[in-house]
Design a protein around this motif. Structure first.
Motif, PDB file in Angstrom:
ATOM      1  N   TYR A   1       0.815  -1.211   0.000  1.00  0.00           N
ATOM      2  CA  TYR A   1       0.000   0.000   0.000  1.00  0.00           C
ATOM      3  C   TYR A   1       0.855   1.270   0.000  1.00  0.00           C
ATOM      4  O   TYR A   1       0.627   2.182  -0.792  1.00  0.00           O
ATOM      5  CB  TYR A   1      -0.937  -0.008   1.211  1.00  0.00           C
ATOM      6  CG  TYR A   1      -1.740   1.254   1.366  1.00  0.00           C
ATOM      7  CD1 TYR A   1      -2.867   1.467   0.575  1.00  0.00           C
ATOM      8  CD2 TYR A   1      -1.385   2.232   2.291  1.00  0.00           C
ATOM      9  CE1 TYR A   1      -3.611   2.624   0.708  1.00  0.00           C
ATOM     10  CE2 TYR A   1      -2.125   3.383   2.435  1.00  0.00           C
ATOM     11  CZ  TYR A   1      -3.241   3.585   1.639  1.00  0.00           C
ATOM     12  OH  TYR A   1      -3.976   4.736   1.763  1.00  0.00           O
ATOM     13  N   GLU A   2       1.843   1.335   0.884  1.00  0.00           N
ATOM     14  CA  GLU A   2       2.647   2.553   1.013  1.00  0.00           C
ATOM     15  C   GLU A   2       3.424   2.857  -0.277  1.00  0.00           C
ATOM     16  O   GLU A   2       3.514   4.003  -0.699  1.00  0.00           O
ATOM     17  CB  GLU A   2       3.622   2.434   2.199  1.00  0.00           C
ATOM     18  CG  GLU A   2       2.970   2.506   3.555  1.00  0.00           C
ATOM     19  CD  GLU A   2       2.335   1.175   3.978  1.00  0.00           C
ATOM     20  OE1 GLU A   2       2.712   0.116   3.415  1.00  0.00           O
ATOM     21  OE2 GLU A   2       1.445   1.199   4.845  1.00  0.00           O
ATOM     22  N   LYS A   3       3.982   1.822  -0.890  1.00  0.00           N
ATOM     23  CA  LYS A   3       4.757   2.031  -2.118  1.00  0.00           C
ATOM     24  C   LYS A   3       3.856   2.437  -3.277  1.00  0.00           C
ATOM     25  O   LYS A   3       4.227   3.300  -4.074  1.00  0.00           O
ATOM     26  CB  LYS A   3       5.573   0.783  -2.452  1.00  0.00           C
ATOM     27  CG  LYS A   3       6.701   0.567  -1.471  1.00  0.00           C
ATOM     28  CD  LYS A   3       7.525  -0.634  -1.808  1.00  0.00           C
ATOM     29  CE  LYS A   3       8.663  -0.765  -0.792  1.00  0.00           C
ATOM     30  NZ  LYS A   3       9.493  -1.923  -1.055  1.00  0.00           N
ATOM     31  N   MET A   4       2.677   1.838  -3.384  1.00  0.00           N
ATOM     32  CA  MET A   4       1.747   2.242  -4.438  1.00  0.00           C
ATOM     33  C   MET A   4       1.259   3.667  -4.194  1.00  0.00           C
ATOM     34  O   MET A   4       1.106   4.448  -5.133  1.00  0.00           O
ATOM     35  CB  MET A   4       0.543   1.288  -4.507  1.00  0.00           C
ATOM     36  CG  MET A   4       0.861  -0.070  -5.086  1.00  0.00           C
ATOM     37  SD  MET A   4      -0.600  -1.097  -5.373  1.00  0.00           S
ATOM     38  CE  MET A   4      -1.331  -1.236  -3.751  1.00  0.00           C
ATOM     39  N   TYR A   5       1.036   4.017  -2.933  1.00  0.00           N
ATOM     40  CA  TYR A   5       0.552   5.345  -2.564  1.00  0.00           C
ATOM     41  C   TYR A   5       1.521   6.431  -3.014  1.00  0.00           C
ATOM     42  O   TYR A   5       1.111   7.501  -3.451  1.00  0.00           O
ATOM     43  CB  TYR A   5       0.353   5.402  -1.041  1.00  0.00           C
ATOM     44  CG  TYR A   5      -0.382   6.621  -0.545  1.00  0.00           C
ATOM     45  CD1 TYR A   5      -1.759   6.591  -0.386  1.00  0.00           C
ATOM     46  CD2 TYR A   5       0.292   7.794  -0.224  1.00  0.00           C
ATOM     47  CE1 TYR A   5      -2.445   7.698   0.077  1.00  0.00           C
ATOM     48  CE2 TYR A   5      -0.385   8.909   0.234  1.00  0.00           C
ATOM     49  CZ  TYR A   5      -1.756   8.862   0.385  1.00  0.00           C
ATOM     50  OH  TYR A   5      -2.431   9.959   0.834  1.00  0.00           O
ATOM     51  N   LEU A   6       2.802   6.156  -2.923  1.00  0.00           N
ATOM     52  CA  LEU A   6       3.813   7.170  -3.236  1.00  0.00           C
ATOM     53  C   LEU A   6       4.386   7.053  -4.653  1.00  0.00           C
ATOM     54  O   LEU A   6       5.289   7.815  -5.005  1.00  0.00           O
ATOM     55  CB  LEU A   6       4.944   7.101  -2.206  1.00  0.00           C
ATOM     56  CG  LEU A   6       4.518   7.439  -0.769  1.00  0.00           C
ATOM     57  CD1 LEU A   6       5.660   7.192   0.199  1.00  0.00           C
ATOM     58  CD2 LEU A   6       4.016   8.869  -0.668  1.00  0.00           C
ATOM     59  N   THR A   7       3.883   6.144  -5.481  1.00  0.00           N
ATOM     60  CA  THR A   7       4.376   5.996  -6.846  1.00  0.00           C
ATOM     61  C   THR A   7       3.691   7.015  -7.740  1.00  0.00           C
ATOM     62  O   THR A   7       2.473   6.983  -7.937  1.00  0.00           O
ATOM     63  CB  THR A   7       4.119   4.571  -7.366  1.00  0.00           C
ATOM     64  OG1 THR A   7       4.811   3.651  -6.514  1.00  0.00           O
ATOM     65  CG2 THR A   7       4.607   4.396  -8.782  1.00  0.00           C
ATOM     66  N   ALA A   8       4.473   7.918  -8.297  1.00  0.00           N
ATOM     67  CA  ALA A   8       3.930   9.048  -9.065  1.00  0.00           C
ATOM     68  C   ALA A   8       3.170   8.631 -10.317  1.00  0.00           C
ATOM     69  O   ALA A   8       2.268   9.342 -10.751  1.00  0.00           O
ATOM     70  CB  ALA A   8       5.064  10.008  -9.442  1.00  0.00           C
ATOM     71  N   LEU A   9       3.515   7.497 -10.904  1.00  0.00           N
ATOM     72  CA  LEU A   9       2.837   7.086 -12.134  1.00  0.00           C
ATOM     73  C   LEU A   9       1.388   6.659 -11.912  1.00  0.00           C
ATOM     74  O   LEU A   9       0.575   6.705 -12.838  1.00  0.00           O
ATOM     75  CB  LEU A   9       3.600   5.937 -12.800  1.00  0.00           C
ATOM     76  CG  LEU A   9       4.924   6.296 -13.453  1.00  0.00           C
ATOM     77  CD1 LEU A   9       5.624   5.049 -13.970  1.00  0.00           C
ATOM     78  CD2 LEU A   9       4.717   7.291 -14.580  1.00  0.00           C
ATOM     79  N   ILE A  10       1.050   6.257 -10.697  1.00  0.00           N
ATOM     80  CA  ILE A  10      -0.310   5.745 -10.471  1.00  0.00           C
ATOM     81  C   ILE A  10      -1.105   6.521  -9.434  1.00  0.00           C
ATOM     82  O   ILE A  10      -2.313   6.317  -9.333  1.00  0.00           O
ATOM     83  CB  ILE A  10      -0.287   4.244 -10.079  1.00  0.00           C
ATOM     84  CG1 ILE A  10       0.489   4.013  -8.785  1.00  0.00           C
ATOM     85  CG2 ILE A  10       0.243   3.404 -11.201  1.00  0.00           C
ATOM     86  CD1 ILE A  10       0.445   2.584  -8.285  1.00  0.00           C
ATOM     87  N   ASN A  11      -0.499   7.432  -8.677  1.00  0.00           N
ATOM     88  CA  ASN A  11      -1.246   8.052  -7.589  1.00  0.00           C
ATOM     89  C   ASN A  11      -2.010   9.323  -7.970  1.00  0.00           C
ATOM     90  O   ASN A  11      -2.725   9.874  -7.159  1.00  0.00           O
ATOM     91  CB  ASN A  11      -0.341   8.309  -6.377  1.00  0.00           C
ATOM     92  CG  ASN A  11       0.711   9.371  -6.629  1.00  0.00           C
ATOM     93  OD1 ASN A  11       0.693  10.074  -7.630  1.00  0.00           O
ATOM     94  ND2 ASN A  11       1.654   9.469  -5.696  1.00  0.00           N
TER      95      ASN A  11
ATOM     96  N   ILE B   1       1.926  12.608   5.571  1.00  0.00           N
ATOM     97  CA  ILE B   1       1.560  11.900   4.345  1.00  0.00           C
ATOM     98  C   ILE B   1       0.786  12.849   3.442  1.00  0.00           C
ATOM     99  O   ILE B   1      -0.222  13.431   3.855  1.00  0.00           O
ATOM    100  CB  ILE B   1       0.692  10.659   4.676  1.00  0.00           C
ATOM    101  CG1 ILE B   1       1.473   9.709   5.585  1.00  0.00           C
ATOM    102  CG2 ILE B   1       0.257   9.960   3.410  1.00  0.00           C
ATOM    103  CD1 ILE B   1       0.675   8.559   6.110  1.00  0.00           C
ATOM    104  N   PRO B   2       1.233  13.022   2.186  1.00  0.00           N
ATOM    105  CA  PRO B   2       0.510  13.900   1.271  1.00  0.00           C
ATOM    106  C   PRO B   2      -0.808  13.261   0.814  1.00  0.00           C
ATOM    107  O   PRO B   2      -0.976  12.046   0.875  1.00  0.00           O
ATOM    108  CB  PRO B   2       1.474  14.063   0.092  1.00  0.00           C
ATOM    109  CG  PRO B   2       2.316  12.842   0.124  1.00  0.00           C
ATOM    110  CD  PRO B   2       2.422  12.440   1.571  1.00  0.00           C
ATOM    111  N   PHE B   3      -1.729  14.089   0.373  1.00  0.00           N
ATOM    112  CA  PHE B   3      -2.988  13.604  -0.174  1.00  0.00           C
ATOM    113  C   PHE B   3      -2.756  13.319  -1.654  1.00  0.00           C
ATOM    114  O   PHE B   3      -2.103  14.096  -2.342  1.00  0.00           O
ATOM    115  CB  PHE B   3      -4.083  14.669   0.017  1.00  0.00           C
ATOM    116  CG  PHE B   3      -5.466  14.176  -0.290  1.00  0.00           C
ATOM    117  CD1 PHE B   3      -6.116  13.303   0.568  1.00  0.00           C
ATOM    118  CD2 PHE B   3      -6.119  14.585  -1.439  1.00  0.00           C
ATOM    119  CE1 PHE B   3      -7.386  12.845   0.282  1.00  0.00           C
ATOM    120  CE2 PHE B   3      -7.393  14.132  -1.732  1.00  0.00           C
ATOM    121  CZ  PHE B   3      -8.029  13.265  -0.864  1.00  0.00           C
TER     122      PHE B   3
END
Length: 191
Positions: free
Chosen positions: A109-119, A129-131
């Motif tokens: 979850y944390e890695k997907m949350y911070l991945t710019a290509l998908i968030n 934690i940014p929105f």
């Protein structure tokens, strides 16, 4: 239509279909961008998919209807265009691999949350934690995880398609064109 031309037409059609799929998947990420600028990887992939679509359409039309296209352009030009399309697709696939490196498994979850290509972009709301753009204010943790996981799987599929179209189809079409040229499949006339 002889067998090599028929095979070329089928491969060109598949190349066109898969390139349209790459473009459509990439546009979903472009559309999902809410905060900040769209990642360069996404913009580059839109260009690459559009370029490959143009090459596939021209070559498909040249194979089926406009047989004069192969007489007008030397084989080296057509090979070059296929080579550029293959290299660009492989480069885009590598860019997506690098961009998704932390979220590749689509389970963290944390890695997907911070991945710019998908968030969908991030905005600082004053906390640690940014929105993110794909989140809704009333999302539960599970709903957001499922949305991010779905986007991650789309991104991974898109990345895989880039490698398949770049390496297999473009590479196969280059080999087929070389084989046809060696057999005397293209006539070049200089006036």
């Amino acid at each position: 239509m002889d067998l090599p031309k028929a095979l070329t037409a089928v491969l060109r059609f598949l190349q066109l279909l898969l390139s349209i799929t790459i473009l459509a998947l990439t546009l979903t990420f472009l559309k999902a961008q809410v905060y900040g600028d769209v990642p360069v990887t996404t913009k580059f992939t839109v260009f690459v998919a559009a370029f490959t679509i143009v090459i596939a359409v021209l070559n498909l039309a040249g194979t089926i209807w406009w047989t004069w296209l192969e007489d007008l352009l030397p084989t080296i030009v057509l090979l070059g265009l296929d080579g550029v399309a293959a290299l660009l697709l492989i480069a885009a696939g590598i860019a997506w691999t690098v961009g998704l490196k932390d979220a590749q498994s689509c389970s963290n979850y944390e890695k997907m949350y911070l991945t710019a290509l998908i968030n969908g972009g991030t905005v600082d709301v004053g906390g640690e934690i940014p929105f993110i753009g794909v989140a809704n204010e009333d999302d539960t943790h599970e709903a957001l995880f499922n949305r991010l996981q779905g986007l991650c799987k789309k991104a991974t599929a898109n990345q895989s398609l880039m490698f398949v179209v770049g390496a297999a189809f473009c590479g196969g079409l280059i080999a087929l064109r070389l084989w046809r040229h060696k057999r005397g499949g293209q006539k070049v006339t200089y006036v």
